[in-house]
Design an enzyme around this catalytic site. Structure first.
Site: not given
Ligand SMILES: [Zn+2]
Length: 370
Positions: A184, A268, A350
């Site tokens: 992430d 992502e 996170d």
């Protein structure tokens, strides 16, 4: 497979003038081609191809005779670059292609073919310019593809040569839940892994970024057009180049490590709408850093037969509890930790997101069930 080799060039004064002419003329053609693309679209709703643009270059040369001093293939390379900028814009939803400015710290032009690398004499021969002294510290074999000549803000010249070595890319290796890592993008840290590891920017890079703010302020305080402003700007662009190097170094090491340690990497796709809206400079810099990191991950993965899995932004990766799937709609950006009201797990925001990114990616691949 394609590999890039970068060498320092040592042009004579005359050759430097010629290189600069190529840089200026190519920038001119790039901006012209971009303008043509935009205008054609506005007027007819249609897209103009680079082949049509290339056909217009001879006419352009009549109006601007100085273009004739420049290698035609380099000029045509710019229409290709404009087209690639649009492809990236549509496919990766990256920013709309921008006009090239004389003020960009690094200026470059392509040499698509007909250049020659002489390892014995340490020279590179370019069309319209001739043999330029170079330091060819690494030998390579293979078919020469496009080369790019660049000039840094310090006035140094480099050539980057793409070589097809004829070797095939390794086959993709199988991956499973235990050999996949989720990553992430962090706000505080550079990246957060599903393993719980947080990777921060190295200290030397953070120091340079701090210094960047100071120098930017200095530039804005100086009077426009003044000598002091020009000096401050020069210092700023030297620092920019240093940051680029430091960042590339850090990102190359990290991406190599991740690709070596894992069979697949899940991440992502960046939220472009959010990026465009975000005018905050620090955020813009970190977004740019992230996308250059993803590029490095992707090509290293190709080399080593590993896989990069991407998931869309619509998945609420930070709001879902990765243990029970509860959706915490009340989670705000400032909440760095939260407790799942259902299963009572304590989450680091996170790390939980990184684990979810890995999960979503594997669900997409039908490797785990919902
Ligand atoms: Zn839960």
């Amino acid at each position: 497979m394609m590999k890039a080799f970068k060498f320092r060039l040592y042009p004579t004064t005359t050759q430097a003038v010629q290189l600069n002419q190529h840089i200026g003329s190519c920038r001119f053609v790039y901006n012209w081609a971009l303008d043509q693309k935009i205008k054609t679209y506005e007027q007819s709703g249609k897209s103009i191809s680079r082949f049509d643009l290339n056909k217009m270059i001879p006419v352009l040369k009549i109006d601007h005779p100085w273009l004739k001093d420049v290698n035609s293939q380099s000029l045509q390379g710019m229409t290709k670059n404009v087209e690639s900028a649009f492809t990236r814009f549509f496919r990766e939803k990256s920013g709309f292609p921008k006009f090239k400015s004389k003020k960009n710290p690094v200026q470059s032009f392509p040499v698509p073919q007909n250049y020659f690398v002489d390892f014995e004499n340490n020279t590179v021969k370019l069309p319209k310019i001739g043999e330029i002294k170079a330091v060819l510290h690494r030998k390579f074999e293979g078919e020469l593809r496009t080369a790019t000549v660049s000039r840094t803000c310090k006035g140094n010249y480099y050539i980057s040569i793409l070589v097809e070595d004829g070797k095939e890319l390794p086959a993709k290796q199988k991956f499973s839940e235990s050999t996949t890592v989720g990553i992430d993008v962090g706000i505080k840290d550079f990246a957060i892994l599903s393993t719980g590891e947080k990777v921060d920017n190295p200290k030397y890079l953070k120091n340079s970024l701090k210094r960047l703010k100071v120098l930017q302020k200095r530039v804005s305080r100086k009077q426009k057009g003044s000598k002091n402003r020009a000096k401050a700007k020069q210092r700023l662009s030297v620092l920019h180049a240093k940051i680029t190097n430091q960042r590339n170094d850090f990102q190359n090491k990290l991406s190599f490590r991740l690709v070596s340690e894992n069979q697949a990497i899940a991440l992502e796709t960046l939220n472009v709408k959010g990026m465009v809206k975000n005018h905050c400079l620090a955020q813009a810099i970190s977004d740019a850093a992230w996308s250059s990191f993803v590029t490095k991950l992707e090509y290293k993965a190709e080399w080593l037969g590993k896989t990069v899995l991407r998931i869309g932004q619509f998945e609420p990766s930070s709001k879902l509890c990765h243990v029970c799937g509860h959706r915490n709609s009340n989670l705000e950006l400032k909440d760095r930790e939260w407790e799942c009201p259902d299963c009572k797990t304590m989450h680091d925001r996170d790390i939980n997101a990184a684990i979810n990114i890995k999960k979503f990616a594997l669900i997409d691949q039908n490797l785990i069930g919902l």
